[in-house]
Design a protein around this motif. Structure first.
Motif, PDB file in Angstrom:
ATOM      1  N   ILE A  14       5.586 -27.193   4.500  1.00  0.00           N
ATOM      2  CA  ILE A  14       6.921 -27.447   5.051  1.00  0.00           C
ATOM      3  C   ILE A  14       7.633 -26.135   5.338  1.00  0.00           C
ATOM      4  CG2 ILE A  14       9.198 -28.370   4.492  1.00  0.00           C
ATOM      5  CD1 ILE A  14       7.777 -30.641   3.005  1.00  0.00           C
ATOM      6  N   ALA A  15       7.472 -25.169   4.425  1.00  0.00           N
ATOM      7  CA  ALA A  15       8.096 -23.857   4.643  1.00  0.00           C
ATOM      8  C   ALA A  15       7.547 -23.183   5.896  1.00  0.00           C
ATOM      9  CB  ALA A  15       7.874 -22.973   3.422  1.00  0.00           C
ATOM     10  N   VAL A  16       6.246 -23.330   6.135  1.00  0.00           N
ATOM     11  CA  VAL A  16       5.639 -22.756   7.342  1.00  0.00           C
ATOM     12  C   VAL A  16       6.209 -23.429   8.588  1.00  0.00           C
ATOM     13  CG1 VAL A  16       3.490 -22.519   8.633  1.00  0.00           C
ATOM     14  CG2 VAL A  16       3.526 -22.035   6.185  1.00  0.00           C
ATOM     15  N   MET A  17       6.351 -24.753   8.558  1.00  0.00           N
ATOM     16  CA  MET A  17       6.909 -25.469   9.703  1.00  0.00           C
ATOM     17  C   MET A  17       8.340 -25.026   9.983  1.00  0.00           C
ATOM     18  SD  MET A  17       5.576 -29.351   8.945  1.00  0.00           S
ATOM     19  CE  MET A  17       3.880 -29.671   8.479  1.00  0.00           C
ATOM     20  N   ILE A  18       9.142 -24.861   8.947  1.00  0.00           N
ATOM     21  CA  ILE A  18      10.523 -24.415   9.137  1.00  0.00           C
ATOM     22  C   ILE A  18      10.540 -23.001   9.708  1.00  0.00           C
ATOM     23  CG2 ILE A  18      12.657 -23.827   7.936  1.00  0.00           C
ATOM     24  CD1 ILE A  18      12.074 -26.117   6.007  1.00  0.00           C
ATOM     25  N   ALA A  19       9.663 -22.139   9.203  1.00  0.00           N
ATOM     26  CA  ALA A  19       9.597 -20.767   9.719  1.00  0.00           C
ATOM     27  C   ALA A  19       9.221 -20.760  11.196  1.00  0.00           C
ATOM     28  CB  ALA A  19       8.591 -19.956   8.906  1.00  0.00           C
ATOM     29  N   LEU A  20       8.292 -21.639  11.584  1.00  0.00           N
ATOM     30  CA  LEU A  20       7.911 -21.732  12.998  1.00  0.00           C
ATOM     31  C   LEU A  20       9.082 -22.220  13.845  1.00  0.00           C
ATOM     32  CD1 LEU A  20       4.312 -23.200  12.671  1.00  0.00           C
ATOM     33  CD2 LEU A  20       4.931 -20.917  13.474  1.00  0.00           C
ATOM     34  N   GLY A  21       9.865 -23.145  13.304  1.00  0.00           N
ATOM     35  CA  GLY A  21      11.048 -23.621  14.025  1.00  0.00           C
ATOM     36  C   GLY A  21      12.072 -22.518  14.218  1.00  0.00           C
ATOM     37  N   VAL A  22      12.312 -21.734  13.169  1.00  0.00           N
ATOM     38  CA  VAL A  22      13.247 -20.606  13.276  1.00  0.00           C
ATOM     39  C   VAL A  22      12.738 -19.586  14.290  1.00  0.00           C
ATOM     40  CG1 VAL A  22      14.275 -18.682  12.020  1.00  0.00           C
ATOM     41  CG2 VAL A  22      14.126 -20.936  10.939  1.00  0.00           C
ATOM     42  N   TRP A  23      11.422 -19.329  14.268  1.00  0.00           N
ATOM     43  CA  TRP A  23      10.837 -18.390  15.222  1.00  0.00           C
ATOM     44  C   TRP A  23      11.028 -18.863  16.658  1.00  0.00           C
ATOM     45  CZ3 TRP A  23       5.969 -19.047  18.024  1.00  0.00           C
ATOM     46  CH2 TRP A  23       5.612 -17.910  18.751  1.00  0.00           C
ATOM     47  N   GLN A  24      10.882 -20.160  16.883  1.00  0.00           N
ATOM     48  CA  GLN A  24      11.093 -20.702  18.226  1.00  0.00           C
ATOM     49  C   GLN A  24      12.545 -20.550  18.662  1.00  0.00           C
ATOM     50  OE1 GLN A  24       9.052 -21.690  20.485  1.00  0.00           O
ATOM     51  NE2 GLN A  24       7.157 -21.728  19.334  1.00  0.00           N
ATOM     52  N   LEU A  25      13.484 -20.676  17.736  1.00  0.00           N
ATOM     53  CA  LEU A  25      14.890 -20.459  18.083  1.00  0.00           C
ATOM     54  C   LEU A  25      15.125 -19.004  18.476  1.00  0.00           C
ATOM     55  CD1 LEU A  25      16.764 -22.556  15.361  1.00  0.00           C
ATOM     56  CD2 LEU A  25      16.430 -23.122  17.778  1.00  0.00           C
ATOM     57  N   GLN A  26      14.468 -18.089  17.785  1.00  0.00           N
ATOM     58  CA  GLN A  26      14.581 -16.679  18.152  1.00  0.00           C
ATOM     59  C   GLN A  26      13.978 -16.437  19.538  1.00  0.00           C
ATOM     60  OE1 GLN A  26      12.550 -14.852  14.867  1.00  0.00           O
ATOM     61  NE2 GLN A  26      14.374 -14.797  13.570  1.00  0.00           N
ATOM     62  N   ARG A  27      12.822 -17.067  19.792  1.00  0.00           N
ATOM     63  CA  ARG A  27      12.189 -16.923  21.102  1.00  0.00           C
ATOM     64  C   ARG A  27      13.079 -17.505  22.201  1.00  0.00           C
ATOM     65  NH1 ARG A  27       9.638 -14.510  23.442  1.00  0.00           N
ATOM     66  NH2 ARG A  27       8.047 -15.824  24.383  1.00  0.00           N
ATOM     67  N   LYS A  28      13.827 -18.552  21.890  1.00  0.00           N
ATOM     68  CA  LYS A  28      14.738 -19.146  22.864  1.00  0.00           C
ATOM     69  C   LYS A  28      15.769 -18.121  23.319  1.00  0.00           C
ATOM     70  CE  LYS A  28      18.304 -22.739  23.250  1.00  0.00           C
ATOM     71  NZ  LYS A  28      19.485 -21.828  23.234  1.00  0.00           N
ATOM     72  N   GLY A  29      16.358 -17.399  22.370  1.00  0.00           N
ATOM     73  CA  GLY A  29      17.331 -16.378  22.728  1.00  0.00           C
ATOM     74  C   GLY A  29      16.714 -15.265  23.543  1.00  0.00           C
TER      75      GLY A  29
END
Length: 213
Positions: free
Chosen positions: A23-38
């Motif tokens: 779950i922690a890995v999935m959340i980290a991937l989600g945060v990374w995608q938000l950074q990539r969005k910016g």
């Protein structure tokens, strides 16, 4: 001799650790995608500024092409088309057709230059022998995949020049714009967060059912 019921219904420690780690890995991937969005939004804004510029830049001789040069006006000299790459596309009126992309020789050595000289109705290459081409620098048709970039196996991508004036017998190809740059990172982030939430709920329900007397 059986173990007491209290011992049999203990919360599973190791599976819980594994699930929480996933779950922690999935959340980290989600945060990374938000950074990539910016980052992608800033890149699209740069491309839009490039498109608004009328001044010309020297065509990049070697890949990778700086982002500051994409969607800028430029020119190149094609000494000879050594290979044709026909791809589906549209002309500037929106009519579908086959884009004629010439891999041009620009000197004795080097990667040359890719030139989209226009759109045709069939796969027959035009009788175009080269010359000075003026147009817009855009990403080339061959771009590295996400897996290639993540594994470090990606080779520098070549750019392409979309000619302003098509070769004889062809129609001017549509010029890609900054709006064509994909930016699906928010959707990817939401998916990862939903996966994490679903995994947590499913695991809790499964453990509660297992611990139920």
């Amino acid at each position: 001799m059986t173990e007491p019921a209290e011992t049999q219904r203990r919360w599973p420690i190791i599976p819980t650790i594994l699930v929480l780690a996933a779950i922690a890995v999935m959340i980290a991937l989600g945060v990374w995608q938000l950074q990539r969005k910016g980052e992608k939004e800033a890149l699209i804004a740069l491309f839009e500024r490039n498109m608004a510029m009328s001044s010309m830049v020297a065509y990049p001789e070697l890949p990778p092409v700086p982002d500051t040069m994409l969607y800028r006006k430029s020119s190149a000299v094609c000494l000879e088309p050594v290979r044709w790459d026909q791809r589906s596309g549209t002309d500037r009126a929106g009519k579908s057709g086959i884009r004629m992309i010439a891999d041009c020789r620009t000197g004795a050595e080097g990667p040359g230059v890719l030139v989209d000289v226009g759109t045709a109705d069939d796969f027959t290459p035009p009788k175009w022998t080269g010359g000075v081409v003026q147009g817009t620098i855009v990403p080339g048709p061959e771009q590295p995949s996400l897996i290639e970039r993540m594994t470090g196996k990606a080779v520098p991508a070549r750019a392409m020049l979309v000619a302003d004036v098509p070769a004889a017998g062809l129609r001017a190809s549509a010029v890609p714009s900054a709006a064509d740059t994909p930016n699906n990172h928010l959707a990817y982030a939401v998916q990862w967060f939903l996966f994490a939430a679903a995994a947590l709920v499913i695991y809790i329900l499964a453990v509660r059912r297992r611990l139920r007397p």
